[in-house]
Design a protein around this motif. Structure first.
Motif, PDB file in Angstrom:
ATOM      1  N   TRP A  21       0.847  -1.201   0.000  1.00 46.31           N
ATOM      2  CA  TRP A  21       0.000   0.000   0.000  1.00 46.31           C
ATOM      3  C   TRP A  21       0.880   1.247   0.000  1.00 46.31           C
ATOM      4  CZ3 TRP A  21      -5.028  -0.933  -0.802  1.00 46.31           C
ATOM      5  CH2 TRP A  21      -5.517  -2.207  -0.507  1.00 46.31           C
ATOM      6  N   LEU A  39      -8.662   4.620   1.510  1.00 49.41           N
ATOM      7  CA  LEU A  39      -9.308   3.457   0.898  1.00 49.41           C
ATOM      8  C   LEU A  39     -10.589   3.899   0.215  1.00 49.41           C
ATOM      9  CD1 LEU A  39      -9.049   0.724   3.703  1.00 49.41           C
ATOM     10  CD2 LEU A  39      -7.616   0.970   1.659  1.00 49.41           C
ATOM     11  N   GLN A  40     -10.833   3.349  -0.961  1.00 49.45           N
ATOM     12  CA  GLN A  40     -12.060   3.608  -1.707  1.00 49.45           C
ATOM     13  C   GLN A  40     -12.671   2.253  -2.049  1.00 49.45           C
ATOM     14  OE1 GLN A  40     -11.448   5.736  -5.398  1.00 49.45           O
ATOM     15  NE2 GLN A  40     -13.530   6.576  -5.325  1.00 49.45           N
ATOM     16  N   PRO A  41     -13.771   1.888  -1.380  1.00 47.10           N
ATOM     17  CA  PRO A  41     -14.352   0.555  -1.578  1.00 47.10           C
ATOM     18  C   PRO A  41     -14.728   0.238  -3.019  1.00 47.10           C
ATOM     19  CG  PRO A  41     -15.374   1.655   0.281  1.00 47.10           C
ATOM     20  CD  PRO A  41     -14.488   2.655  -0.375  1.00 47.10           C
ATOM     21  N   SER A  45     -17.359   5.154  -4.777  1.00 46.59           N
ATOM     22  CA  SER A  45     -17.374   5.442  -3.344  1.00 46.59           C
ATOM     23  C   SER A  45     -16.580   6.699  -3.015  1.00 46.59           C
ATOM     24  CB  SER A  45     -16.755   4.283  -2.562  1.00 46.59           C
ATOM     25  OG  SER A  45     -17.478   3.100  -2.735  1.00 46.59           O
ATOM     26  N   TYR A  48     -12.098   7.065   2.066  1.00 42.84           N
ATOM     27  CA  TYR A  48     -11.995   7.048   3.523  1.00 42.84           C
ATOM     28  C   TYR A  48     -10.513   6.983   3.886  1.00 42.84           C
ATOM     29  CZ  TYR A  48     -16.878   5.532   3.270  1.00 42.84           C
ATOM     30  OH  TYR A  48     -18.213   5.435   3.018  1.00 42.84           O
ATOM     31  N   LEU A 112      -7.512  -5.065   3.620  1.00 47.43           N
ATOM     32  CA  LEU A 112      -8.544  -5.540   2.685  1.00 47.43           C
ATOM     33  C   LEU A 112      -9.883  -5.743   3.393  1.00 47.43           C
ATOM     34  CD1 LEU A 112      -6.384  -8.062   0.659  1.00 47.43           C
ATOM     35  CD2 LEU A 112      -7.137  -5.784  -0.057  1.00 47.43           C
ATOM     36  N   LYS A 115     -11.493  -2.391   3.826  1.00 47.49           N
ATOM     37  CA  LYS A 115     -12.077  -1.938   2.553  1.00 47.49           C
ATOM     38  C   LYS A 115     -13.429  -2.616   2.326  1.00 47.49           C
ATOM     39  CE  LYS A 115     -10.656  -1.097  -2.199  1.00 47.49           C
ATOM     40  NZ  LYS A 115      -9.568  -1.201  -3.168  1.00 47.49           N
ATOM     41  N   THR A 116     -13.511  -3.890   2.626  1.00 49.38           N
ATOM     42  CA  THR A 116     -14.769  -4.630   2.487  1.00 49.38           C
ATOM     43  C   THR A 116     -15.798  -4.109   3.490  1.00 49.38           C
ATOM     44  OG1 THR A 116     -13.590  -6.574   1.698  1.00 49.38           O
ATOM     45  CG2 THR A 116     -15.815  -6.928   2.548  1.00 49.38           C
ATOM     46  N   TYR A 119     -17.316  -1.001   2.236  1.00 48.37           N
ATOM     47  CA  TYR A 119     -18.285  -1.302   1.176  1.00 48.37           C
ATOM     48  C   TYR A 119     -19.660  -1.602   1.794  1.00 48.37           C
ATOM     49  CZ  TYR A 119     -20.757  -3.933  -2.400  1.00 48.37           C
ATOM     50  OH  TYR A 119     -21.722  -4.396  -3.269  1.00 48.37           O
TER      51      TYR A 119
END
Length: 137
Positions: A21, A39-41, A45, A48, A112, A115-116, A119
């Motif tokens: 990352w 992070l962008q889901p 989106s 964040y 990860l 990120k989920t 979402y």
């Protein structure tokens, strides 16, 4: 699976985060590992920024959303799947079930999973129905 394998050091975790990352930033301090990452889901989106902290081996990593404010986005609703409503600590795994182990790379698991989680949070904002599974709090 991880029996007999040594936990990754904080320096190894930081190195893995930097490799996997590179848009994030972090450091090791006397308090442990700290990592900030956008992070962008999904492509549609918002972005964040999460803060991941890992104080010491034997402790669990903590993940919080720094911005935007999840509380402001949720309005008066109680946000589902948080370890703590006050600190808005994301519930990404059940520590008592050992779903995450210190032998695993944070960069390939918790980032990860966060990120989920985001979402499903965005879906919940619209539907008011948490579809992300997990154990009820």
């Amino acid at each position: 699976m991880f029996q007999g394998i040594r936990p990754l050091t904080l320096a190894q975790q930081l190195g893995s985060l930097r490799q996997d990352w590179p848009e994030g930033q972090g450091q090791l301090t006397k308090h442990g590992l700290s990592w900030l990452i956008p992070l962008q889901p999904t492509p549609l989106s918002r972005i964040y920024v999460i803060r991941l902290t890992y104080s010491a081996l034997g402790q669990w990593p903590h993940v919080h959303v720094v911005s935007p404010s999840l509380r402001a986005l949720a309005g008066t609703r109680k946000i589902p799947h948080l370890y703590c409503q006050r600190t808005i600590q994301l519930c990404l795994f059940a520590p008592w079930l050992r779903e995450w182990k210190p032998q695993q790379r944070i960069s390939r698991t918790l980032v990860l999973w966060a990120k989920t989680w985001l979402y499903y949070f965005e879906d919940w904002l619209v539907t008011d129905d948490w579809q992300g599974g997990g154990i009820a709090h």
